[in-house]
Enzyme design. Sequence first.
Site, PDB file in Angstrom:
ATOM      1  N   ASP A  30       0.852  -1.193   0.000  1.00 26.73           N
ATOM      2  CA  ASP A  30       0.000   0.000   0.000  1.00 26.73           C
ATOM      3  C   ASP A  30       0.891   1.247   0.000  1.00 26.73           C
ATOM      4  O   ASP A  30       1.890   1.318   0.719  1.00 26.73           O
ATOM      5  CB  ASP A  30      -0.921  -0.008   1.230  1.00 26.73           C
ATOM      6  CG  ASP A  30      -2.077   0.965   1.080  1.00 26.73           C
ATOM      7  OD1 ASP A  30      -3.226   0.513   0.982  1.00 26.73           O
ATOM      8  OD2 ASP A  30      -1.823   2.202   1.049  1.00 26.73           O
ATOM      9  N   ILE A  31       0.509   2.234  -0.782  1.00 32.85           N
ATOM     10  CA  ILE A  31       1.308   3.456  -0.925  1.00 32.85           C
ATOM     11  C   ILE A  31       1.241   4.330   0.337  1.00 32.85           C
ATOM     12  O   ILE A  31       2.114   5.166   0.564  1.00 32.85           O
ATOM     13  CB  ILE A  31       0.822   4.252  -2.175  1.00 32.85           C
ATOM     14  CG1 ILE A  31       1.930   5.124  -2.733  1.00 32.85           C
ATOM     15  CG2 ILE A  31      -0.432   5.057  -1.883  1.00 32.85           C
ATOM     16  CD1 ILE A  31       1.628   5.670  -4.122  1.00 32.85           C
ATOM     17  N   GLY A  92     -15.511   2.761   3.796  1.00 36.63           N
ATOM     18  CA  GLY A  92     -14.189   3.368   3.591  1.00 36.63           C
ATOM     19  C   GLY A  92     -13.548   2.999   2.268  1.00 36.63           C
ATOM     20  O   GLY A  92     -12.354   3.230   2.067  1.00 36.63           O
ATOM     21  N   HIS A  99     -10.439  -5.494  -3.192  1.00 32.96           N
ATOM     22  CA  HIS A  99      -9.095  -5.777  -2.684  1.00 32.96           C
ATOM     23  C   HIS A  99      -9.177  -6.107  -1.212  1.00 32.96           C
ATOM     24  O   HIS A  99     -10.059  -5.637  -0.499  1.00 32.96           O
ATOM     25  CB  HIS A  99      -8.155  -4.588  -2.918  1.00 32.96           C
ATOM     26  CG  HIS A  99      -8.693  -3.273  -2.451  1.00 32.96           C
ATOM     27  ND1 HIS A  99      -9.669  -2.571  -3.159  1.00 32.96           N
ATOM     28  CD2 HIS A  99      -8.439  -2.541  -1.355  1.00 32.96           C
ATOM     29  CE1 HIS A  99      -9.964  -1.459  -2.516  1.00 32.96           C
ATOM     30  NE2 HIS A  99      -9.239  -1.426  -1.407  1.00 32.96           N
ATOM     31  N   HIS A 101      -7.027  -5.846   2.272  1.00 30.45           N
ATOM     32  CA  HIS A 101      -5.870  -5.266   2.960  1.00 30.45           C
ATOM     33  C   HIS A 101      -5.279  -6.335   3.872  1.00 30.45           C
ATOM     34  O   HIS A 101      -6.021  -6.988   4.627  1.00 30.45           O
ATOM     35  CB  HIS A 101      -6.295  -4.085   3.849  1.00 30.45           C
ATOM     36  CG  HIS A 101      -6.854  -2.908   3.121  1.00 30.45           C
ATOM     37  ND1 HIS A 101      -6.140  -1.743   2.921  1.00 30.45           N
ATOM     38  CD2 HIS A 101      -8.073  -2.689   2.559  1.00 30.45           C
ATOM     39  CE1 HIS A 101      -6.889  -0.860   2.272  1.00 30.45           C
ATOM     40  NE2 HIS A 101      -8.073  -1.412   2.043  1.00 30.45           N
TER      41      HIS A 101
HETATM   42  P1  AMP Z   1      -9.736   1.271   0.118  1.00 36.42           P
HETATM   43  O1  AMP Z   1      -9.795   2.596   0.815  1.00 36.42           O
HETATM   44  O2  AMP Z   1     -10.147   0.096   0.961  1.00 36.42           O
HETATM   45  O3  AMP Z   1     -10.455   1.306  -1.220  1.00 36.42           O
HETATM   46  O4  AMP Z   1      -8.198   1.008  -0.178  1.00 36.42           O
HETATM   47  C1  AMP Z   1      -7.509   1.606  -1.217  1.00 36.42           C
HETATM   48  C2  AMP Z   1      -6.056   1.606  -0.826  1.00 36.42           C
HETATM   49  O5  AMP Z   1      -5.273   1.830  -1.990  1.00 36.42           O
HETATM   50  C3  AMP Z   1      -5.670   2.676   0.201  1.00 36.42           C
HETATM   51  O6  AMP Z   1      -5.155   2.048   1.368  1.00 36.42           O
HETATM   52  C4  AMP Z   1      -4.605   3.487  -0.523  1.00 36.42           C
HETATM   53  O7  AMP Z   1      -3.563   3.918   0.318  1.00 36.42           O
HETATM   54  C5  AMP Z   1      -4.119   2.514  -1.569  1.00 36.42           C
HETATM   55  N1  AMP Z   1      -3.524   3.120  -2.755  1.00 36.42           N
HETATM   56  C6  AMP Z   1      -3.975   4.196  -3.455  1.00 36.42           C
HETATM   57  N2  AMP Z   1      -3.180   4.430  -4.511  1.00 36.42           N
HETATM   58  C7  AMP Z   1      -2.210   3.480  -4.496  1.00 36.42           C
HETATM   59  C8  AMP Z   1      -1.085   3.187  -5.315  1.00 36.42           C
HETATM   60  N3  AMP Z   1      -0.799   3.906  -6.423  1.00 36.42           N
HETATM   61  N4  AMP Z   1      -0.295   2.125  -4.992  1.00 36.42           N
HETATM   62  C9  AMP Z   1      -0.572   1.383  -3.887  1.00 36.42           C
HETATM   63  N5  AMP Z   1      -1.620   1.603  -3.078  1.00 36.42           N
HETATM   64  C10 AMP Z   1      -2.425   2.643  -3.358  1.00 36.42           C
END
Ligand code: AMP
Length: 113
Positions: A30-31, A92, A99, A101
């Site tokens: 995760d970024i 959230g 996906h 986490h």
């Molecule tokens: P959600 O809020 O459950 O939809 O999770 C989306 C996740 O994607 C969040 O934890 C973000 O930090 C992560 N995210 C957004 N952009 C990127 C990226 N380019 N690379 C990796 N993770 C990302």
Amino acid sequence: MSKTLFEKIIAREIPAAIVYEDDYVLAIRDINPQAPVHVLIFPKKLIPRIAEATGDDGKLLSHLLLKAAEVAKKLGLKSGYRLVINNGADGGETVPHLHVHILGGRHLAWPPG
Ligand code: AMP
């Protein structure tokens, strides 16, 4: 229809730190990590969210969860970890591509906020 962020990562149009990949799923760091280990694992097939999965997705969802556990083990999360799926605005969800986490590397409080 435009690609989701994760479809762009699958297509290597956006860079990501890949920790696992096979024909069906991809796992990336995760970024914006919320724990010392924070990995996202998602199916390559676009399912927008778990609420939109169908019975036809059963085998893929089983594979996704089993691989999440395998990745957690590979990342050394011996004393525990949490798998989270955010569904919809109140859940959230920010990326409309299912996906899971994988969070670990510290004690995680319960209930979540
Ligand atoms: P959600 O809020 O459950 O939809 O999770 C989306 C996740 O994607 C969040 O934890 C973000 O930090 C992560 N995210 C957004 N952009 C990127 C990226 N380019 N690379 C990796 N993770 C990302």
